[in-house]
Scaffold this motif. Structure first.
Motif, mmCIF file in Angstrom:
data_model
loop_
_atom_site.group_PDB
_atom_site.id
_atom_site.type_symbol
_atom_site.label_atom_id
_atom_site.label_comp_id
_atom_site.label_asym_id
_atom_site.label_seq_id
_atom_site.Cartn_x
_atom_site.Cartn_y
_atom_site.Cartn_z
ATOM 1 N N ASN A 147 -10.569 -4.728 -0.255
ATOM 2 C CA ASN A 147 -9.846 -3.530 0.143
ATOM 3 C C ASN A 147 -8.390 -3.575 -0.320
ATOM 4 O O ASN A 147 -7.854 -2.586 -0.835
ATOM 5 C CB ASN A 147 -9.901 -3.362 1.659
ATOM 6 N N GLU A 148 -7.755 -4.737 -0.158
ATOM 7 C CA GLU A 148 -6.355 -4.877 -0.580
ATOM 8 C C GLU A 148 -6.233 -4.756 -2.091
ATOM 9 O O GLU A 148 -5.280 -4.158 -2.604
ATOM 10 C CB GLU A 148 -5.795 -6.219 -0.105
ATOM 11 N N TYR A 149 -7.205 -5.330 -2.819
ATOM 12 C CA TYR A 149 -7.174 -5.217 -4.284
ATOM 13 C C TYR A 149 -7.263 -3.757 -4.706
ATOM 14 O O TYR A 149 -6.483 -3.289 -5.551
ATOM 15 C CB TYR A 149 -8.321 -6.006 -4.910
ATOM 16 N N LEU A 150 -8.214 -3.023 -4.102
ATOM 17 C CA LEU A 150 -8.400 -1.622 -4.479
ATOM 18 C C LEU A 150 -7.196 -0.780 -4.103
ATOM 19 O O LEU A 150 -6.769 0.082 -4.880
ATOM 20 C CB LEU A 150 -9.667 -1.071 -3.821
ATOM 21 N N LYS A 151 -6.640 -1.013 -2.916
ATOM 22 C CA LYS A 151 -5.456 -0.250 -2.499
ATOM 23 C C LYS A 151 -4.314 -0.446 -3.490
ATOM 24 O O LYS A 151 -3.641 0.510 -3.878
ATOM 25 C CB LYS A 151 -5.001 -0.672 -1.103
ATOM 26 N N TYR A 153 -4.556 -1.421 -6.625
ATOM 27 C CA TYR A 153 -4.928 -0.818 -7.912
ATOM 28 C C TYR A 153 -4.718 0.692 -7.869
ATOM 29 O O TYR A 153 -4.111 1.273 -8.782
ATOM 30 C CB TYR A 153 -6.384 -1.143 -8.243
ATOM 31 N N PHE A 154 -5.226 1.345 -6.825
ATOM 32 C CA PHE A 154 -5.084 2.798 -6.709
ATOM 33 C C PHE A 154 -3.609 3.199 -6.658
ATOM 34 O O PHE A 154 -3.201 4.198 -7.244
ATOM 35 C CB PHE A 154 -5.793 3.311 -5.454
ATOM 36 N N LYS A 155 -2.824 2.410 -5.929
ATOM 37 C CA LYS A 155 -1.399 2.714 -5.763
ATOM 38 C C LYS A 155 -0.662 2.675 -7.101
ATOM 39 O O LYS A 155 0.270 3.445 -7.337
ATOM 40 C CB LYS A 155 -0.774 1.715 -4.790
ATOM 41 N N ASN A 156 -1.091 1.786 -7.994
ATOM 42 C CA ASN A 156 -0.389 1.593 -9.263
ATOM 43 C C ASN A 156 -0.856 2.516 -10.382
ATOM 44 O O ASN A 156 -0.332 2.435 -11.501
ATOM 45 C CB ASN A 156 -0.530 0.140 -9.711
ATOM 46 N N GLN A 157 -1.847 3.377 -10.098
ATOM 47 C CA GLN A 157 -2.354 4.281 -11.128
ATOM 48 C C GLN A 157 -1.711 5.659 -10.982
ATOM 49 O O GLN A 157 -1.978 6.384 -10.021
ATOM 50 C CB GLN A 157 -3.879 4.398 -11.044
#
Length: 251
Positions: A147-151, A153-157
Protein backbone atom coordinates in the motif's frame (compact mmCIF):
# COMPACT_ATOMS: atom_id res chain seq x y z
CA UNK A 1 16.40 -30.19 -73.19
CA UNK A 2 15.51 -26.83 -74.72
CA UNK A 3 11.90 -27.10 -73.48
CA UNK A 4 13.13 -27.95 -69.98
CA UNK A 5 15.50 -24.97 -69.99
CA UNK A 6 12.79 -22.59 -71.17
CA UNK A 7 10.42 -23.99 -68.55
CA UNK A 8 13.10 -23.52 -65.88
CA UNK A 9 13.71 -19.91 -66.96
CA UNK A 10 9.96 -19.21 -66.83
CA UNK A 11 9.71 -20.70 -63.33
CA UNK A 12 12.65 -18.64 -62.09
CA UNK A 13 11.26 -15.53 -63.76
CA UNK A 14 7.88 -16.10 -62.14
CA UNK A 15 9.47 -16.67 -58.73
CA UNK A 16 11.54 -13.51 -59.01
CA UNK A 17 8.50 -11.56 -60.15
CA UNK A 18 6.48 -12.84 -57.21
CA UNK A 19 9.35 -12.12 -54.83
CA UNK A 20 9.75 -8.62 -56.22
CA UNK A 21 6.01 -8.05 -55.87
CA UNK A 22 5.96 -9.34 -52.28
CA UNK A 23 8.96 -7.18 -51.33
CA UNK A 24 7.38 -4.17 -52.99
CA UNK A 25 4.10 -4.78 -51.17
CA UNK A 26 5.97 -5.15 -47.89
CA UNK A 27 7.80 -1.87 -48.23
CA UNK A 28 4.70 -0.16 -49.59
CA UNK A 29 2.89 -1.23 -46.44
CA UNK A 30 2.92 1.28 -43.62
CA UNK A 31 0.76 2.52 -40.79
CA UNK A 32 -0.37 6.06 -41.46
CA UNK A 33 -2.76 8.03 -39.31
CA UNK A 34 -3.07 11.81 -39.45
CA UNK A 35 0.58 12.25 -40.35
CA UNK A 36 1.94 9.47 -38.09
CA UNK A 37 3.82 7.01 -40.31
CA UNK A 38 5.89 3.93 -39.57
CA UNK A 39 7.33 2.09 -42.57
CA UNK A 40 8.67 -1.48 -42.47
CA UNK A 41 12.28 -0.27 -42.43
CA UNK A 42 11.51 1.38 -39.08
CA UNK A 43 9.79 -1.62 -37.47
CA UNK A 44 11.38 -2.80 -34.22
CA UNK A 45 9.40 -6.03 -34.41
CA UNK A 46 7.27 -7.45 -37.19
CA UNK A 47 3.55 -6.68 -37.49
CA UNK A 48 2.61 -10.35 -37.71
CA UNK A 49 2.26 -10.73 -33.94
CA UNK A 50 -1.30 -11.15 -32.69
CA UNK A 51 -1.73 -9.82 -29.19
CA UNK A 52 -3.67 -7.49 -26.90
CA UNK A 53 -3.12 -3.77 -26.42
CA UNK A 54 -1.42 -4.27 -23.09
CA UNK A 55 0.91 -7.03 -24.30
CA UNK A 56 1.71 -4.83 -27.29
CA UNK A 57 2.58 -1.93 -24.98
CA UNK A 58 4.66 -4.17 -22.72
CA UNK A 59 6.52 -5.59 -25.73
CA UNK A 60 7.48 -2.07 -26.77
CA UNK A 61 8.38 -1.12 -23.19
CA UNK A 62 10.76 -4.07 -22.96
CA UNK A 63 12.63 -3.10 -26.15
CA UNK A 64 15.06 -0.19 -25.88
CA UNK A 65 14.78 0.45 -29.64
CA UNK A 66 11.00 0.83 -29.53
CA UNK A 67 10.12 4.53 -29.42
CA UNK A 68 6.44 4.19 -30.36
CA UNK A 69 3.86 1.63 -31.31
CA UNK A 70 0.70 1.15 -33.30
CA UNK A 71 -1.99 -1.41 -32.47
CA UNK A 72 -4.73 -2.58 -34.81
CA UNK A 73 -7.54 -4.28 -32.81
CA UNK A 74 -9.25 -5.62 -35.93
CA UNK A 75 -6.25 -7.81 -36.82
CA UNK A 76 -4.65 -7.81 -33.33
CA UNK A 77 -1.38 -6.76 -34.95
CA UNK A 78 1.24 -4.91 -32.97
CA UNK A 79 3.66 -2.61 -34.80
CA UNK A 80 6.75 -1.52 -32.87
CA UNK A 81 8.52 1.48 -34.38
CA UNK A 82 11.96 2.96 -33.71
CA UNK A 83 10.75 6.47 -34.52
CA UNK A 84 9.15 8.73 -31.94
CA UNK A 85 5.86 10.42 -32.76
CA UNK A 86 5.02 13.06 -30.20
CA UNK A 87 2.90 16.14 -30.82
CA UNK A 88 3.31 17.17 -27.20
CA UNK A 89 -0.44 17.05 -26.61
CA UNK A 90 -2.15 14.84 -24.03
CA UNK A 91 -5.33 12.98 -24.93
CA UNK A 92 -5.54 14.38 -28.43
CA UNK A 93 -8.47 12.61 -30.06
CA UNK A 94 -7.93 11.66 -33.68
CA UNK A 95 -10.63 10.28 -36.00
CA UNK A 96 -10.79 6.54 -35.42
CA UNK A 97 -8.07 6.50 -32.80
CA UNK A 98 -6.81 7.70 -29.46
CA UNK A 99 -3.41 9.31 -29.28
CA UNK A 100 -1.31 8.87 -26.16
CA UNK A 101 1.60 11.11 -25.26
CA UNK A 102 4.69 9.35 -23.94
CA UNK A 103 3.56 9.93 -20.35
CA UNK A 104 0.22 8.20 -20.88
CA UNK A 105 1.27 4.60 -20.27
CA UNK A 106 2.27 3.93 -16.68
CA UNK A 107 3.83 0.68 -15.51
CA UNK A 108 5.58 -0.34 -12.33
CA UNK A 109 6.43 -3.46 -10.33
CA UNK A 110 6.45 -4.40 -6.67
CA UNK A 111 7.35 -7.88 -5.49
CA UNK A 112 5.57 -10.43 -7.71
CA UNK A 113 3.12 -7.86 -9.07
CA UNK A 114 3.21 -5.93 -12.34
CA UNK A 115 0.92 -2.86 -12.42
CA UNK A 116 -0.19 -0.97 -15.52
CA UNK A 117 -2.56 1.89 -16.20
CA UNK A 118 -5.84 1.41 -18.01
CA UNK A 119 -8.46 3.82 -19.34
CA UNK A 120 -9.71 6.87 -17.50
CA UNK A 121 -13.34 7.66 -16.65
CA UNK A 122 -14.49 4.07 -16.13
CA UNK A 123 -17.04 2.71 -13.66
CA UNK A 124 -15.78 0.02 -11.29
CA UNK A 125 -17.45 -2.71 -13.35
CA UNK A 126 -15.88 -1.37 -16.54
CA UNK A 127 -12.49 -1.31 -14.79
CA UNK A 128 -12.94 -4.93 -13.68
CA UNK A 129 -13.90 -6.04 -17.20
CA UNK A 130 -10.95 -4.17 -18.70
CA UNK A 131 -8.41 -5.67 -16.31
CA UNK A 132 -9.81 -9.19 -16.66
CA UNK A 133 -9.48 -8.78 -20.43
CA UNK A 134 -5.78 -8.16 -19.85
CA UNK A 135 -5.39 -11.29 -17.65
CA UNK A 136 -5.22 -9.07 -14.58
CA UNK A 137 -7.41 -7.58 -11.85
CA UNK A 138 -8.11 -4.12 -10.46
CA UNK A 139 -5.18 -3.13 -8.25
CA UNK A 140 -5.27 -4.53 -4.70
CA UNK A 141 -3.09 -3.28 -1.83
CA UNK A 142 -2.96 -6.30 0.46
CA UNK A 143 -0.16 -5.33 2.84
CA UNK A 144 1.13 -2.17 4.51
CA UNK A 145 4.29 -2.34 2.39
CA UNK A 146 2.46 -2.74 -0.92
CA UNK A 147 0.00 0.00 0.00
CA UNK A 148 2.80 2.43 0.88
CA UNK A 149 4.63 1.61 -2.36
CA UNK A 150 1.51 2.27 -4.44
CA UNK A 151 0.65 5.47 -2.58
CA UNK A 152 4.15 6.82 -3.20
CA UNK A 153 4.06 5.76 -6.84
CA UNK A 154 0.65 7.34 -7.44
CA UNK A 155 1.72 10.51 -5.64
CA UNK A 156 4.77 10.92 -7.88
CA UNK A 157 2.89 10.52 -11.18
CA UNK A 158 1.87 13.89 -12.58
CA UNK A 159 -0.54 12.15 -14.94
CA UNK A 160 -2.58 11.01 -11.92
CA UNK A 161 -2.96 14.48 -10.41
CA UNK A 162 -6.63 15.17 -9.82
CA UNK A 163 -7.61 11.53 -10.36
CA UNK A 164 -8.78 8.91 -7.91
CA UNK A 165 -7.91 5.26 -8.49
CA UNK A 166 -10.18 2.26 -8.20
CA UNK A 167 -9.25 -0.21 -5.45
CA UNK A 168 -10.17 -3.87 -5.96
CA UNK A 169 -12.43 -4.36 -2.94
CA UNK A 170 -16.24 -4.37 -2.57
CA UNK A 171 -18.89 -5.09 0.06
CA UNK A 172 -21.53 -6.04 -2.49
CA UNK A 173 -22.35 -9.38 -0.84
CA UNK A 174 -22.76 -8.26 2.77
CA UNK A 175 -22.87 -4.59 3.74
CA UNK A 176 -19.77 -3.71 5.72
CA UNK A 177 -17.92 -6.94 4.91
CA UNK A 178 -15.24 -5.88 2.46
CA UNK A 179 -13.68 -8.51 0.20
CA UNK A 180 -10.92 -8.58 -2.38
CA UNK A 181 -12.64 -8.49 -5.75
CA UNK A 182 -10.29 -10.94 -7.47
CA UNK A 183 -10.56 -13.75 -4.91
CA UNK A 184 -13.74 -13.00 -2.97
CA UNK A 185 -11.74 -13.37 0.27
CA UNK A 186 -12.41 -10.94 3.17
CA UNK A 187 -9.76 -8.32 3.94
CA UNK A 188 -7.20 -9.61 6.40
CA UNK A 189 -5.74 -7.55 9.21
CA UNK A 190 -4.63 -4.72 6.90
CA UNK A 191 -6.67 -1.78 5.62
CA UNK A 192 -5.99 1.90 5.05
CA UNK A 193 -9.35 3.64 5.39
CA UNK A 194 -9.49 7.39 5.71
CA UNK A 195 -11.13 9.19 8.62
CA UNK A 196 -14.76 8.06 9.17
CA UNK A 197 -14.35 5.48 6.41
CA UNK A 198 -15.93 3.27 5.32
CA UNK A 199 -19.34 4.89 5.70
CA UNK A 200 -21.00 1.52 4.96
CA UNK A 201 -23.83 3.22 3.14
CA UNK A 202 -25.75 0.84 0.89
CA UNK A 203 -25.02 2.86 -2.24
CA UNK A 204 -21.24 3.00 -1.64
CA UNK A 205 -20.16 -0.60 -2.26
CA UNK A 206 -16.86 0.05 -4.04
CA UNK A 207 -13.66 1.76 -2.96
CA UNK A 208 -10.88 3.96 -4.27
CA UNK A 209 -7.55 5.51 -3.42
CA UNK A 210 -8.65 9.07 -2.72
CA UNK A 211 -7.11 12.01 -4.55
CA UNK A 212 -4.23 13.87 -2.93
CA UNK A 213 -0.93 12.99 -1.31
CA UNK A 214 -2.29 10.66 1.39
CA UNK A 215 -4.25 8.39 -0.99
CA UNK A 216 -6.38 6.95 1.83
CA UNK A 217 -9.08 4.38 1.05
CA UNK A 218 -12.60 5.71 0.61
CA UNK A 219 -15.82 3.83 -0.05
CA UNK A 220 -17.50 5.05 -3.20
CA UNK A 221 -20.38 4.57 -5.61
CA UNK A 222 -19.54 1.83 -8.10
CA UNK A 223 -21.22 3.56 -11.05
CA UNK A 224 -19.22 6.78 -10.76
CA UNK A 225 -16.61 7.39 -13.42
CA UNK A 226 -15.75 11.13 -13.31
CA UNK A 227 -12.09 11.66 -12.38
CA UNK A 228 -11.58 7.92 -11.93
CA UNK A 229 -8.46 6.12 -13.15
CA UNK A 230 -8.12 2.38 -13.74
CA UNK A 231 -4.98 0.54 -12.65
CA UNK A 232 -4.58 -3.21 -13.17
CA UNK A 233 -2.39 -5.72 -11.37
CA UNK A 234 -0.97 -8.96 -12.73
CA UNK A 235 1.15 -11.47 -10.83
CA UNK A 236 4.32 -12.29 -12.70
CA UNK A 237 7.85 -13.56 -12.21
CA UNK A 238 9.11 -11.30 -14.98
CA UNK A 239 10.75 -8.00 -14.15
CA UNK A 240 9.58 -5.29 -16.53
CA UNK A 241 11.57 -2.18 -17.26
CA UNK A 242 9.56 1.02 -16.93
CA UNK A 243 10.08 3.26 -19.96
CA UNK A 244 8.19 6.16 -21.52
CA UNK A 245 6.46 5.06 -24.72
CA UNK A 246 3.93 6.44 -27.13
CA UNK A 247 0.95 4.51 -28.40
CA UNK A 248 -1.55 5.15 -31.14
CA UNK A 249 -4.54 2.84 -30.63
CA UNK A 250 -6.31 2.40 -33.97
CA UNK A 251 -9.80 1.78 -32.52
Amino acid sequence: MKVTLIFGILVVHTMLKEYKTSVWELFKEKIELNGFICSPKDYVFTPSITTSKTVCAIRCTMNDSCASLFYDPSSLKCFGCNLSYNTGELNKTLPGSLYYDTNEILTTTYGPSFYFSGPKEQTFEEAVVYCVGQNAHVVEAETTEENEYLKTYFKNQQLLTGYEIWLGITDNDVEGVWKWNSSGEPLGGFFNWGVDMPTNKTFRNCAKFSEGRRRKWTDFQCMKRINMFTFCERYTDTCYVDKMILAIWMD
